[in-house]
Design a protein around this motif. Structure first.
Motif, short mmCIF file in Angstrom:
data_model
loop_
_atom_site.label_atom_id
_atom_site.label_comp_id
_atom_site.label_asym_id
_atom_site.label_seq_id
_atom_site.Cartn_x
_atom_site.Cartn_y
_atom_site.Cartn_z
N LEU A 37 43.29 51.41 65.11
CA LEU A 37 42.65 49.97 65.64
C LEU A 37 43.63 48.88 65.33
CD1 LEU A 37 39.01 50.60 63.62
CD2 LEU A 37 39.69 50.60 66.11
N ALA A 55 44.67 46.05 67.90
CA ALA A 55 44.54 44.61 67.46
C ALA A 55 45.76 44.09 67.97
CB ALA A 55 44.03 44.73 66.14
N VAL A 61 39.94 43.35 61.97
CA VAL A 61 39.86 44.77 61.92
C VAL A 61 39.35 45.34 60.73
CG1 VAL A 61 41.37 46.82 62.27
CG2 VAL A 61 41.91 44.70 63.44
#
Length: 312
Positions: free
Chosen positions: A206, A210, A225
């Motif tokens: 993630l 991001a 996040v």
């Protein structure tokens, strides 16, 4: 009209049958969950319901409860000046220690999570230990002792900040601030461990996604996040910190006594303990517990709504 009513009855009947079929299909799961639900009902739901019932009675544990309606609540809010002092002190505790301890737990967990292996485990133990050790009050009793042998008095006298020792926990203006300091020192407990666990479960991919989307620094990673990925842990930690903030009692009793000087360290729970275990006025103490329960539930609902907006 009859046909509409019949259709509704048929629809309800089908839903009931579907529910029963689903329960039969998952009967093994229900059987495995049954011990928890039984224990939860016996030791959580039933005591809460009993306390709410007793709050409308006069009950001294020697005679049968006598129903008196709202009399305990009227007495609580209109006649009990000590309760209002305890409410003020409790809200000061909650407003100061709740958010600060919550942020401290999250911040320290975030920093410690950056370390690896044994170093992280050691730091976690160091920060968590004060909340579980039975000697915490002994440590602070030594620090805040009212003679020259108290560590705080000794240091302040040694460096010329004062010339005579102060009886810290018997002086009204010092009691509440010092109790807040001790509460913050003890606040890295279950919520702290929950945040450590939550940070370790965040999917590392993630962060890469991001970065592609324009996240440029660690603070943006944290907001967009990390925190959204650990909402369940944030919720649980909030519940634990709120409960801890509103349920302050032991540190006040151990360090300032019960009652404390001019009730400077009185909280709702110390007031409840006084009526429940010293005066044995169980109806009145149940009314205090019910009010505290409602306030804690309401506060938890507000905090949960706020936390749902994290990362939006």
């Amino acid at each position: 009209m009859n046909s509409l009513g019949e259709k509704k009855e048929e629809k309800v009947g089908r839903k009931v049958q579907d529910t029963l079929a689903l329960m039969r299909k998952n009967k093994v799961s229900y059987a495995m969950l049954a011990p928890y639900f039984i224990l939860f009902f016996l030791f959580t739901v039933l005591p809460v319901l009993t306390s709410i019932f007793l709050s409308f009675t006069h009950f001294n544990m020697l005679e049968m409860p006598q129903f008196i309606g709202w009399e305990n609540y009227i007495r609580l809010f209109l006649e009990d000046d000590i309760f209002m002092t305890a409410v003020k002190n409790t809200f000061i505790f909650a407003v100061v220690t709740g958010p600060i301890s919550y942020i401290m737990c999250l911040l320290f967990a975030w920093i410690i999570n950056e370390f690896k292996g044994k170093v992280r485990a050691l730091l976690t133990l160091i920060f968590y230990a004060p909340s579980i050790t039975g000697q915490a009050f002994m440590v602070w009793s030594l620090i805040l002792s009212g003679d020259r042998y108290g560590y705080l008095n000794g240091i302040l006298i040694k460096y010329g900040f004062m010339f005579e020792p102060k009886v810290w926990m018997k002086t009204e203006k010092y009691v509440l601030p010092l109790l807040i300091v001790v509460q913050l020192w003890l606040s890295l407990g279950t919520g702290f461990l929950t945040f450590i666990a939550g940070l370790q479960t965040v999917d590392k991919s993630l962060y890469e996604a991001a970065a592609v989307d324009g996240v440029k620094n660690r603070w943006q990673e944290l907001w967009y996040v990390t925190l959204p990925s650990m909402r369940p842990q944030l919720m649980f930690g909030a519940v634990m910190q709120i409960t801890q903030a509103f349920a302050v009692a032991d540190i006040s009793i151990q360090l300032a006594g019960n009652p404390s000087t001019n009730y400077a360290g009185a909280t709702v729970v110390t007031h409840l303990i006084d009526y429940g275990t010293v005066r044995f006025d169980m109806g009145y103490s149940s009314a205090i517990a019910t009010v505290l329960f409602i306030v804690m539930i309401g506060t938890n609902k507000i905090v949960q709504k706020v936390l749902r907006k994290v990362g939006e």
